[in-house]
Design an enzyme around this catalytic site. Structure first.
Site, short mmCIF file in Angstrom:
data_model
loop_
_atom_site.label_atom_id
_atom_site.label_comp_id
_atom_site.label_asym_id
_atom_site.label_seq_id
_atom_site.Cartn_x
_atom_site.Cartn_y
_atom_site.Cartn_z
CG HIS A 39 93.45 66.02 30.79
ND1 HIS A 39 93.67 66.73 29.40
CD2 HIS A 39 94.26 65.21 30.52
CE1 HIS A 39 94.30 66.24 28.85
NE2 HIS A 39 94.65 65.45 29.21
CG ASP A 41 95.25 71.04 33.12
OD1 ASP A 41 95.83 70.34 33.78
OD2 ASP A 41 94.52 70.87 32.13
CD GLU A 50 90.03 70.24 31.48
OE1 GLU A 50 89.95 69.70 30.54
OE2 GLU A 50 90.97 70.97 31.71
CG ASP A 106 93.34 74.69 31.42
OD1 ASP A 106 94.03 74.60 30.44
OD2 ASP A 106 92.60 73.90 31.66
#
Length: 298
Positions: free
Chosen positions: A158, A163, A21, A19
């Site tokens: 987030h 995540d 960001e 994952d």
């Protein structure tokens, strides 16, 4: 039959669930990665984890800080993505990648890795969930929704590693469901995941009036503005590729052309009301582009 012919058992495959960001929605438009999180699992057991902040070499937008909690101060001393990519590729070497909405996360990684990116098998838990989770169970297939549905040990926040951990639990729950449908190997899972979802399949009757004979397409594709969205992989099931196009335009361009034409058709008729509710979509080839027009049936 050999074990190779049977396929790779899902229980024996090492997955790397990743994952990211980021500072925005598109790497090609300048968005940068601010955090990478990944979990390596096999047979339901966590083998290792990978996490690092990433210096985007630009300011983190205020709304991103509000969403993720990642500030400029947190990333100013972090490695840049050029330093993170080799470490991640080493961590994921020989594994099957998994992500929720994989085109987003994998797309960012491939963009920055460029020619260093190897050929990974990729599983998208969001796409898989659309095949396996009904609207009666969950209103959507967002990660937070699925994590709650499957009682994930980690709630999405987030942040990349949290995540990724939540996605691991979602992946295991989905693998359990496909196992009940006779899917036990990676090869079977890829076929199952690529099928048209029941929700989309129920719309198939809308394509019954499409023509079956189409002129050869040799002109350039529609303009970039009409094809900005990625081509939909299921469109050729609703409108099979005409034989003439298989050599002239190619199956990938057929899907892209038809998608773009349909979007332009919707835009051109938006807000208009026809006296005759019956319409036929006709693909017309011109010297400059392939377009879709509507023609009332008298």
């Amino acid at each position: 039959m050999t074990f190779e012919e049977l396929g790779q058992s899902l229980h024996d495959i090492t997955f790397v669930v990743v994952d990211l960001e980021t500072t925005g929605g598109s790497a090609s438009k300048g968005a940068m990665i601010t955090e990478v999180g990944a979990v390596k699992v096999r047979g339901g057991e966590v083998l290792a984890e990978f996490q690092t902040l990433v210096n985007p070499q630009s300011q983190v937008p205020a709304f991103i800080t509000g969403l993720t909690g990642i500030t400029n101060e947190m990333v100013c001393e972090a490695p840049t993505i050029d330093g993170v990519i080799p470490a991640f590729l080493e961590f994921a070497h020989g594994c099957v990648l998994v992500a929720h909405n994989a085109p987003f996360d994998i797309g960012f990684l491939k963009h920055f890795a460029q020619d260093r990116w190897p050929s990974f098998e990729v599983i998208d838990t969001a796409r898989l969930a659309r095949q396996l989770v009904s609207r009666d169970e969950a209103p959507n297939c967002k990660l937070a929704t699925l994590a709650a549905l499957f009682d994930a040990a980690t709630s999405p926040s987030h942040r990349a590693l949290a995540d990724a951990r939540a996605t691991v639990d979602v992946l295991h729950a989905l693998i359990g469901r496909v196992g009940n449908q006779g899917v036990h190997t990676l090869e079977e899972l890829k076929v199952f995941s690529s099928r048209v979802s029941p929700t989309v399949r129920r719309k198939r009757h809308l394509a019954e009036q499409l023509p079956t004979r189409v002129s050869t397409c040799s002109g350039p594709p529609p303009t970039e503005s009409s094809t900005s969205a990625p081509p939909r992989p299921f469109i050729t099931e609703f409108a099979p590729i005409p034989p003439a196009l298989k050599s002239a335009a190619g199956s990938a361009k057929w899907s892209h052309w038809l998608s773009g034409g349909c979007r332009r058709l919707r835009q051109s008729t938006r807000g208009q009301r026809s006296r005759d509710p019956i319409h036929r979509s006709v693909l017309r080839h011109t010297t400059t582009a392939t377009v879709i027009q509507t023609r009332s049936i008298g």
